[in-house]
Design a protein around this motif. Structure first.
Motif, PDB file in Angstrom:
ATOM      1  N   ARG A 168      -8.630   3.210   1.307  1.00  0.00           N
ATOM      2  CA  ARG A 168      -7.724   4.269   1.758  1.00  0.00           C
ATOM      3  C   ARG A 168      -8.530   5.481   2.188  1.00  0.00           C
ATOM      4  O   ARG A 168      -9.749   5.529   2.005  1.00  0.00           O
ATOM      5  CB  ARG A 168      -6.732   4.615   0.660  1.00  0.00           C
ATOM      6  CG  ARG A 168      -7.342   5.346  -0.495  1.00  0.00           C
ATOM      7  CD  ARG A 168      -6.285   5.674  -1.553  1.00  0.00           C
ATOM      8  NE  ARG A 168      -6.858   6.554  -2.555  1.00  0.00           N
ATOM      9  CZ  ARG A 168      -6.530   6.534  -3.839  1.00  0.00           C
ATOM     10  NH1 ARG A 168      -5.623   5.687  -4.281  1.00  0.00           N
ATOM     11  NH2 ARG A 168      -7.092   7.366  -4.684  1.00  0.00           N
ATOM     12  N   GLY A 169      -7.832   6.449   2.765  1.00  0.00           N
ATOM     13  CA  GLY A 169      -8.495   7.661   3.228  1.00  0.00           C
ATOM     14  C   GLY A 169      -9.564   7.319   4.241  1.00  0.00           C
ATOM     15  O   GLY A 169      -9.417   6.382   5.029  1.00  0.00           O
ATOM     16  N   TYR A 172      -6.216  -0.317  -2.214  1.00  0.00           N
ATOM     17  CA  TYR A 172      -5.598   0.996  -2.028  1.00  0.00           C
ATOM     18  C   TYR A 172      -5.561   1.793  -3.323  1.00  0.00           C
ATOM     19  O   TYR A 172      -5.635   3.011  -3.325  1.00  0.00           O
ATOM     20  CB  TYR A 172      -4.172   0.812  -1.487  1.00  0.00           C
ATOM     21  CG  TYR A 172      -3.447   2.104  -1.249  1.00  0.00           C
ATOM     22  CD1 TYR A 172      -3.512   2.750  -0.017  1.00  0.00           C
ATOM     23  CD2 TYR A 172      -2.698   2.704  -2.259  1.00  0.00           C
ATOM     24  CE1 TYR A 172      -2.866   3.943   0.198  1.00  0.00           C
ATOM     25  CE2 TYR A 172      -2.049   3.901  -2.057  1.00  0.00           C
ATOM     26  CZ  TYR A 172      -2.135   4.519  -0.824  1.00  0.00           C
ATOM     27  OH  TYR A 172      -1.491   5.710  -0.617  1.00  0.00           O
ATOM     28  N   TYR A 173      -5.423   1.117  -4.429  1.00  0.00           N
ATOM     29  CA  TYR A 173      -5.167   1.794  -5.704  1.00  0.00           C
ATOM     30  C   TYR A 173      -6.459   2.006  -6.488  1.00  0.00           C
ATOM     31  O   TYR A 173      -7.214   1.055  -6.718  1.00  0.00           O
ATOM     32  CB  TYR A 173      -4.147   0.993  -6.523  1.00  0.00           C
ATOM     33  CG  TYR A 173      -2.786   0.996  -5.847  1.00  0.00           C
ATOM     34  CD1 TYR A 173      -1.890   2.043  -6.049  1.00  0.00           C
ATOM     35  CD2 TYR A 173      -2.419  -0.020  -4.979  1.00  0.00           C
ATOM     36  CE1 TYR A 173      -0.656   2.071  -5.422  1.00  0.00           C
ATOM     37  CE2 TYR A 173      -1.172  -0.001  -4.336  1.00  0.00           C
ATOM     38  CZ  TYR A 173      -0.306   1.046  -4.571  1.00  0.00           C
ATOM     39  OH  TYR A 173       0.909   1.071  -3.940  1.00  0.00           O
ATOM     40  N   CYS A 226      -4.126   8.785   2.117  1.00  0.00           N
ATOM     41  CA  CYS A 226      -3.921   7.342   2.261  1.00  0.00           C
ATOM     42  C   CYS A 226      -4.677   6.809   3.470  1.00  0.00           C
ATOM     43  O   CYS A 226      -4.925   5.612   3.574  1.00  0.00           O
ATOM     44  CB  CYS A 226      -2.441   7.007   2.358  1.00  0.00           C
ATOM     45  SG  CYS A 226      -1.668   7.328   3.945  1.00  0.00           S
ATOM     46  N   TRP A 230      -3.660   6.933   6.584  1.00  0.00           N
ATOM     47  CA  TRP A 230      -2.794   6.429   7.651  1.00  0.00           C
ATOM     48  C   TRP A 230      -2.964   7.230   8.943  1.00  0.00           C
ATOM     49  O   TRP A 230      -3.157   6.657  10.004  1.00  0.00           O
ATOM     50  CB  TRP A 230      -1.345   6.467   7.184  1.00  0.00           C
ATOM     51  CG  TRP A 230      -0.400   5.858   8.156  1.00  0.00           C
ATOM     52  CD1 TRP A 230       0.523   6.503   8.928  1.00  0.00           C
ATOM     53  CD2 TRP A 230      -0.273   4.475   8.484  1.00  0.00           C
ATOM     54  NE1 TRP A 230       1.207   5.607   9.697  1.00  0.00           N
ATOM     55  CE2 TRP A 230       0.739   4.351   9.449  1.00  0.00           C
ATOM     56  CE3 TRP A 230      -0.932   3.319   8.059  1.00  0.00           C
ATOM     57  CZ2 TRP A 230       1.112   3.132   9.991  1.00  0.00           C
ATOM     58  CZ3 TRP A 230      -0.558   2.101   8.602  1.00  0.00           C
ATOM     59  CH2 TRP A 230       0.460   2.015   9.551  1.00  0.00           C
ATOM     60  N   TYR A 290      -4.279   0.565  14.223  1.00  0.00           N
ATOM     61  CA  TYR A 290      -3.537  -0.586  13.665  1.00  0.00           C
ATOM     62  C   TYR A 290      -2.890  -1.485  14.717  1.00  0.00           C
ATOM     63  O   TYR A 290      -2.036  -2.296  14.398  1.00  0.00           O
ATOM     64  CB  TYR A 290      -2.476  -0.125  12.644  1.00  0.00           C
ATOM     65  CG  TYR A 290      -2.945   0.998  11.758  1.00  0.00           C
ATOM     66  CD1 TYR A 290      -4.044   0.821  10.925  1.00  0.00           C
ATOM     67  CD2 TYR A 290      -2.339   2.244  11.777  1.00  0.00           C
ATOM     68  CE1 TYR A 290      -4.503   1.852  10.119  1.00  0.00           C
ATOM     69  CE2 TYR A 290      -2.794   3.285  10.981  1.00  0.00           C
ATOM     70  CZ  TYR A 290      -3.877   3.084  10.151  1.00  0.00           C
ATOM     71  OH  TYR A 290      -4.323   4.107   9.365  1.00  0.00           O
ATOM     72  N   ARG A 343       0.851  -1.176   0.000  1.00  0.00           N
ATOM     73  CA  ARG A 343       0.000   0.000   0.000  1.00  0.00           C
ATOM     74  C   ARG A 343       0.896   1.238   0.000  1.00  0.00           C
ATOM     75  O   ARG A 343       1.940   1.242   0.636  1.00  0.00           O
ATOM     76  CB  ARG A 343      -0.885   0.011   1.248  1.00  0.00           C
ATOM     77  CG  ARG A 343      -1.893  -1.117   1.293  1.00  0.00           C
ATOM     78  CD  ARG A 343      -2.500  -1.281   2.669  1.00  0.00           C
ATOM     79  NE  ARG A 343      -3.199  -0.089   3.120  1.00  0.00           N
ATOM     80  CZ  ARG A 343      -4.440   0.221   2.779  1.00  0.00           C
ATOM     81  NH1 ARG A 343      -5.115  -0.593   2.009  1.00  0.00           N
ATOM     82  NH2 ARG A 343      -5.006   1.325   3.215  1.00  0.00           N
ATOM     83  N   GLY A 344       0.458   2.271  -0.693  1.00  0.00           N
ATOM     84  CA  GLY A 344       1.298   3.464  -0.800  1.00  0.00           C
ATOM     85  C   GLY A 344       1.241   4.346   0.422  1.00  0.00           C
ATOM     86  O   GLY A 344       0.807   5.498   0.351  1.00  0.00           O
ATOM     87  N   VAL A 345       1.649   3.804   1.545  1.00  0.00           N
ATOM     88  CA  VAL A 345       1.690   4.579   2.784  1.00  0.00           C
ATOM     89  C   VAL A 345       3.136   4.965   3.037  1.00  0.00           C
ATOM     90  O   VAL A 345       4.023   4.124   2.961  1.00  0.00           O
ATOM     91  CB  VAL A 345       1.142   3.736   3.958  1.00  0.00           C
ATOM     92  CG1 VAL A 345       1.326   4.468   5.275  1.00  0.00           C
ATOM     93  CG2 VAL A 345      -0.322   3.405   3.731  1.00  0.00           C
TER      94      VAL A 345
END
Lengths: 435, 169, 782
Positions: free
Chosen positions: C172-173, B70-71, A348, A350, C152, A191-193
């Motif tokens: 995400r987000g 995620y993408y 993202c 996070w 998490y 994942r792009g974190v």
């Protein structure tokens, strides 16, 4: 096919091969291709880094970190392999410069990657393109294959005894991956974190090895610098801002396009002379000077030089060089909403301030734009953005908060015009949510 | 972590995947491209795709799902044969991106992330696609169309409807 | 690393360089709030609650990722910082359901606490909150998404801590969500660590959810009754119609030998105590062969009378006693004393899950050679032979994994199966099921016994190079094999040992002499002079019948009576019911087990959660058991033994040396009710006072144990303070293991079974069923 533009004030260095068919390797070689690589092989790492430092080249992704210095941070000795990573995840709204580099001059990117590798002692480079750029990836893939076929890549490149491999990689739709450590995560199949820093990529980067990561434009500039010399390149630009860069001028201008202008070029001139002024003779309302994350400028603020330092002094940023021009018939609340909707979509998730902050900003600004706003919303928009600034895990939070603060501070009255059930004065779309 | 005995992919794609995992210092780096190419072939990331990709990379299906979700280009439901992606981000918005989107909605009779009943077209409002200076712009699958007007948009749609559109993957 | 000096909130502090600022502050009582930070798990810097101001830094910094540095000047609670934290909480609360009044975590919620502390009370938004339905992910795990703050912790504890990796993060987000590996359900070890570690009420327990409020429970930290690891479990109890009912088990205490860890059994498998089939009235078999409920005095009189008759007519050798793996040390000790002094027999045994006697003999006189469970978390090198700790010793497995992850410990595993822990092993050797003894010979230098190859050679070389080795082995080793293994280990420079037995007090049963040939402390029955002196009684000198011999004797008509305490040998050993038809059988148990069904008298007994005393885990760690629950109608095994002895005419002052210590008011002055006095004793124990008023006082027996069993000469003060005490194996008075039959019968329990007791846990059964019948995969969680 994206239209190429030109203007007499341009200084064509990076863009000099645009439209010349340089994606063809033979043509590229005709246009001084791979000369810089051979020079670099001959002169060695110290010379490359010295030239890069002398050039004053600063990262074209937006942060403006001096490239030569970045390379010099990579430790000479390392137990783990070192890597070069080219950031072609061009995703900042208003920015489409790398698009043209991949399209017209793919070998320049390969050359820059090899040279960066020589400078830091890496044997492998990765060129990461955003997933939407599939047709550009194919051009890059072909260029890489052609370079391998000629012995410019692979074992013993140019008969030098040096090995260097290049692998192209595609993303799959994520703005956040443009952040350097998130890009490394993505390249590692995750994942792009973003990662916690320190350690910085120069020490612990891709696959745990020291990594130099540069924007595609930065990398494509490198061969030109080596050929013309660092100092001459530096002289083109303004103080501490060497050279030229690609400015994408979009929005309400007569002649939108990507122009290569010397660093420090006047923004007002760029809009009114280079890009032909505001479309249809309308008045100028605002300029977003360097991609959607940079704080907006009012018309009276645009008489400023386009370099990292002067833009900083003007309270905004040079950013990615994507200049978005907004005419006086545009609803700034809608523009602010579209901007925050983007960051909300791309967060993202996070960290709490960015994940939740972008969402509440989008909801609140959206409601204000739709006429459901109440007085306290405007203070709350500001409060939300101020409490995101500097508090998020990575710069995406700032990228969302900064423009929002700019809009609410500089155009507060436009927000007020929407409050308490009033319709948008510009009769713009009421329910606009973004992708 | 292995090449499966039977594959759901075409021989070309399977061969490509066999090679892909060898390109990088770690196998897992092949994950995102593999998912994208799998989607190009299958149309979306099906459970079967998840399963085989997990096996090829040598990670759990949960890992694959964590990443794929995620993408934004990766989808777990089929799209149309031609996925019309209309950028409405700032530069496109200023030059009529929303008008193009609206136009497409009307012409195709579908909304955001919907598919036409014949499965030919799907429509998606997307974030900046990197064509800001040639706005408004769209992508049909991976192909760009820029400096659009509703009329030009009609021409693009017509090309695809009549099977003359580009089909790049 | 070298110490550095830095300043926090004006205080000069010193800590080793490299210490995380958040830890350095906590060590001196400066608490920096954090949701995502959790000691021992990977760093996230995601919640942004731990932001602090560090001089010369442009932005607030996260204390969870900042390491202390010389001269660093830090502020942790300025107005700027308070505002940052308040803003973060406001953002979280924007979509939080605020269903605190019904949320399981209400009152124990870190988000609640932080909201209270930073005063994020103002509601800034008018939008409707996003609601999502609660999801059940497994019989024990529920997920309430709107409450989740995405720290998490669950993802990490499941992956990094448990090596299960059943939880992920998807989307995400603001759409980001914790997701289970089965898309709509979990496929995991059901440990419930994710629930324990959740700072809010997002993950809730299938046994506890919506049952009560935390503040309505009494929380008692005691020792789990299931496996031989001896974890501390905190039982939340509530007054019920017939006593005190256990409603929750968890590890919020974290002061125990198990640290952060607790498995499914410690957490959920207390529910046997609440089963409706529990016996609450004594049963006496009538002439027609049917059981009839009887009063306590009737039943005890009946049993005592028959025992006395048999003792007097046939002698002690006609009576057998079978003890339990789950009763306290005091009860076990008392049972053997009762057998030897009141019944006059050495016919006493228990279900042996490993050969502790040989282990004790092998280590006699060797000091500091046995390891505590705690040692397994930091030993630099470990050799694991046999067993499957993931299934049979989950806390050990946790420690080994953590030790590899956090300390880079080297684990060498030889096993006949590919056990899960091989994933943490530096080297793994698969050997035949009967190849353990040969392997030890090979390790000791005998090349001819195994088919040696590069792998085995590398294995041996690596082990022999270790400067300090912890050898952990299972029931695969018995008798001489244990002797050989210990000898090999002692030939290395610095070796400690662990023998893995199966149940909560299996070790204690052996230590306390529930054996036909050894007294407490493994003293051979033939050299029991000092016991005889202390007891003021003549003890039988010859080894008695072991468990199987007792049934043989019963079959041949030579066992007139059998007294079974907390054991189900009929099922465990497959005894033909007909064998016992001429034997008078007394059973003490919670349930009408297969053994109890054959009894003449059945006494309803309390379980380990309903009594006080001590237990010894398989490592030799002695821990305090505290009474948590209460059930009307049942009696502790201790009390039952005493009452039986009393009715048989024994001198109770000799049996239980009570009344020697400090006296305390047990409530007589105010006319305490039944049960209340016992709870009062819990209170007294908690305050370091020991009631020594009655013959039902286990601590009086502990006094005697400590006088007679040198290996149990630990600090009483520390024990009462809740610390585990390690048995001193060097003080065991045994030189060689007596020649005897191998009666070891490993229980082969898994994570979801626990002998006969496990069958009475609905939750274990439900989990077991769900794991054997996989659910169909449905739509994704989101």
């Amino acid at each position: 096919m994206p239209r190429l533009v030109s203007h007499p004030d341009e200084v064509k260095i990076i863009s000099r091969r645009f439209g010349q068919g340089a994606e063809n390797l033979d043509k590229y070689l005709e246009l001084d291709g791979y000369k810089a690589t051979q020079l670099a092989l001959e002169k060695g790492a110290d010379w490359i880094i010295a030239e890069m430092k002398a050039s004053g080249l600063r990262g074209r992704g937006g942060a403006g970190f001096p490239t030569g210095m970045k390379w010099s941070f990579v430790p000479k000795q390392s137990d783990r392999p070192k890597y070069v990573l080219v950031n072609g995840d061009e995703s900042e709204p208003g920015t489409c410069k790398d698009h043209l580099i991949f399209l017209h001059d793919p070998h320049a990117v390969i050359e820059g990657t090899i040279i960066a590798g020589l400078a830091i002692g890496a044997k492998m480079g990765f060129i990461y393109l955003r997933g939407e750029y599939r047709y550009l990836l194919k051009i890059m893939e072909k260029a890489v294959a052609d370079a391998y076929a000629r012995g410019f890549l692979g074992k013993n490149i140019f008969g030098s005894g040096v090995d260097f491999d290049v692998v192209t990689q595609t993303g799959a739709g994520a703005y956040e991956v443009g952040e350097e450590s998130a890009l490394m995560e993505s390249l590692e199949g995750k994942r792009g974190v973003p990662r916690i820093k320190p350690p910085f990529p120069a020490v612990v980067g891709l696959y745990g090895g020291p990594t130099v990561i540069n924007n595609a434009e930065t990398i494509a500039t490198v061969p030109h610098i080596l050929l013309m010399g660092g100092e001459p390149y530096a002289k083109i630009g303004s103080e501490r801002n060497g050279g030229t860069r690609l400015f994408g001028i979009s929005g309400h201008v007569e002649r939108p396009g990507v122009y290569e202008l010397p660093m420090g070029y006047n923004l007002k001139k760029a809009i009114y002379e280079v890009a032909g002024g505001v479309r249809g003779g309308r008045g100028l309302k605002a300029v977003v000077p360097g991609g959607s994350s940079t704080p907006v400028l009012r018309p009276e603020e645009i008489d400023v030089g386009l370099d990292f330092d002067q833009m900083g002094k003007a309270g905004t940023m040079l950013g990615s060089g994507g200049i978005v021009v907004i005419d006086d018939q545009t609803c700034i609340v809608e523009f602010a909403l579209r901007t925050i909707a983007f960051y909300q979509h791309e967060s993202c998730g996070w960290c709490i301030p960015c994940r939740e902050g972008t969402d509440w900003l989008k909801k609140t600004i959206g409601r204000v734009h739709a006429g459901g706003g109440v007085d306290k919303d405007l203070d709350n928009i500001r409060y939300l953005a101020e409490n995101m600034m500097g508090r998020t895990f990575c710069p995406l939070g700032d990228a969302a908060a900064m423009p929002t603060l700019g809009f609410i501070k500089k155009f507060r009255s436009e927000f007020e015009d929407h409050l308490n059930g009033k319709p948008c004065p510009y009769a713009r779309h009421e329910e606009l949510v973004g992708a | 972590m292995s090449t499966p005995a039977t594959t759901i992919f075409s021989p070309e794609t399977a061969a490509r995947f066999d090679r892909l995992v060898t390109l990088y210092p770690v196998r897992r780096s092949a994950l995102i491209p593999m998912l994208l190419y799998a989607q190009d072939e299958v149309g979306y990331i099906s459970d079967e795709v998840v399963k085989e990709v997990a096996q090829r990379i040598g990670i759990t299906e949960l890992d694959v799902r964590n990443v794929l979700s995620y993408y934004s280009m990766l989808r777990t439901k089929p799209a149309g044969k031609y996925n019309i992606q209309v950028c409405t981000n700032i530069s496109c918005m200023l030059r009529g991106g929303y008008e193009i989107l609206e136009h497409c909605k009307q012409r195709l009779g579908i909304g955001h992330k919907e598919v036409t009943p014949d499965g030919q077209f799907s429509l998606e409002e997307v974030e900046c696609i990197g064509a800001c200076c040639w706005a408004p712009a769209i992508q049909v699958n991976y192909d760009f169309y820029d400096e659009l007007t509703p009329e030009k948009m009609d021409a693009v749609l017509e090309e695809y409807k009549t099977g003359r559109g580009k089909e790049t993957r | 690393m070298a110490d550095v000096t830095f300043t926090v909130d004006g205080k000069k502090l010193t800590a080793p360089a490299g210490t995380l600022l958040i830890d350095a502050c906590k060590a001196v009582g400066i608490e920096i709030p954090a949701f995502c930070y959790y000691p021992g798990l990977s760093l996230q810097a995601a919640c942004r609650m731990c932001v602090v101001r560090i001089e010369k830094m442009p932005k607030l910094q996260t204390a969870c990722t900042t390491t202390v540095a010389e001269g660093m000047v830090v502020q942790t609670e300025t107005d700027e910082i308070k505002q940052a934290r308040k803003a973060t909480i406001e953002l979280l609360l924007g979509n939080h359901p605020l269903d605190c009044p019904v949320c399981d975590a209400g009152g124990e919620c870190e988000l609640q606490d932080m909201t209270f502390k930073y005063g994020a009370a103002e509601s800034k938004y008018v939008e409707i909150k996003q609601h999502r339905e609660e999801q059940q992910w497994s019989p024990v795990v529920f997920f309430d998404r709107p409450r989740c703050i995405l720290c998490y912790r669950c993802v990490r504890v499941c992956g990094e801590g448990m090596d299960v990796w059943a939880l992920g993060i998807q989307n995400r987000g603001v759409s980001a969500v914790i997701a289970p590996n089965g898309q709509d359900h979990l496929e995991c070890e059901e440990c419930g660590m994710c629930i324990d570690i959740c700072p809010v009420g997002a993950l809730t327990s299938g046994t506890y959810r919506y049952k009560t409020r935390p503040w309505e429970m009494t929380h008692v930290a005691t020792i789990c009754t299931h496996c031989g690891d001896g974890c501390k479990t905190t039982l939340g109890t509530r007054r019920s119609n017939d006593g005190m009912e256990i409603v929750r088990g968890d590890n919020r205490d974290k002061s125990g030998i198990n640290g952060d860890f607790l498995c499914i059994k410690g957490r959920y498998a207390f529910d046997f105590a609440n089963r409706t089939e529990r016996l609450t009235k004594p049963l006496v078999r009538q002439a027609d062969g049917q059981f009839k409920e009887a009063s306590w005095s009737e039943a005890i009189d009946f049993a005592a009378k028959r025992l006395r008759e048999i003792r007097e007519s046939k002698g002690g050798q006609a009576i057998g006693v079978i003890g339990s793996n789950r009763t306290t040390n005091e009860e076990n000790y008392l049972l053997q004393k009762f057998a030897r002094t009141v019944l006059g027999t050495n016919n006493i045994d228990h279900h042996r899950t490993v050969d502790y006697v040989s282990f004790a003999a092998a280590l006699a006189g060797k000091s500091e050679r046995t390891a505590s469970l705690r040692d397994t978390a930091n030993a630099p090198a470990i050799l694991l032979l046999g067993n499957d700790p993931t299934e049979q010793h989950p806390a050990l497995a946790w420690n080994l994994r953590s030790n590899v992850r956090l300390n880079r410990a080297r684990i060498y595993i030889a096993n006949h199966a590919e056990i899960k822990l091989r994933r943490q092993a530096k080297q793994f050797l698969e050997i035949p099921k009967d190849g353990y003894a040969s392997l030890v010979q090979y390790l000791a230098g005998n090349d001819s016994v195994v088919a040696a190859n590069e792998q085995t050679a590398a294995f041996r070389d690596a082990i022999r190079k270790e400067e300090s080795l912890l050898i952990i082995f299972g029931s695969e080793f018995r008798g001489r094999d244990i002797q050989a293994l210990v000898e090999f280990g002692l030939s290395l420079p610095n070796t400690k040992f662990v023998l893995l037995g199966d149940y909560a007090n299996s070790r204690g049963a052996a230590d306390m002499g529930l054996l036909p040939d050894t007294l407490p402390g493994y003293v051979p029955v033939a050299s029991a002079a000092h016991f005889a002196d202390e007891y003021g009684a003549v003890l039988p000198q010859n080894a008695g019948l072991d468990l199987l011999q007792m049934f043989d004797a019963a079959q041949s008509g030579n066992l007139a009576a059998l007294y079974v305490v907390g054991s189900n040998p009929v099922t465990r050993y497959g005894v033909d019911p007909a064998v016992l038809k001429n034997t008078f059988v007394i059973v003490q148990d919670m349930f009408l087990t297969e053994t109890a069904q054959l009894a003449d008298v059945v006494f309803p007994a309390a379980n380990l959660y309903e009594k006080a005393g001590t237990v010894t885990n398989t490592y030799g760690d002695i821990q305090l058991v505290k009474k948590a629950a209460d059930k009307a109608g049942v009696r502790s095994d201790f009390e039952l033994i005493v009452r039986l002895a009393d009715r048989m005419g024994a001198d109770l002052k000799k049996l239980v040396p009570f009344g020697r210590g400090v006296r305390a008011d047990m409530g007589q002055t105010r006319g305490a009710q039944s049960g209340e006095a016992d709870r009062h004793s819990v209170w007294l124990a908690a305050h370091g006072l020991e009631p020594k008023l009655s013959p039902f006082d286990p601590f009086a027996t502990l006094d005697e144990i400590q006088r007679l069993v040198p290996s149990y000469s630990f600090s009483r003060l520390e024990l009462l303070a809740g610390s585990d005490q390690h048995a001193k194996s060097e003080l065991v008075q045994i030189s060689a293991a007596p020649a005897r039959r191998d009666l070891v019968l490993p229980s082969q329990d898994t994570l979801f079974t626990s002998g006969t007791l496990g069958r009475y846990s609905d939750k274990l059964k439900e989990v077991l069923d769900s794991h054997t019948t996989p659910k169909p995969v449905e739509a994704a969680a989101d």
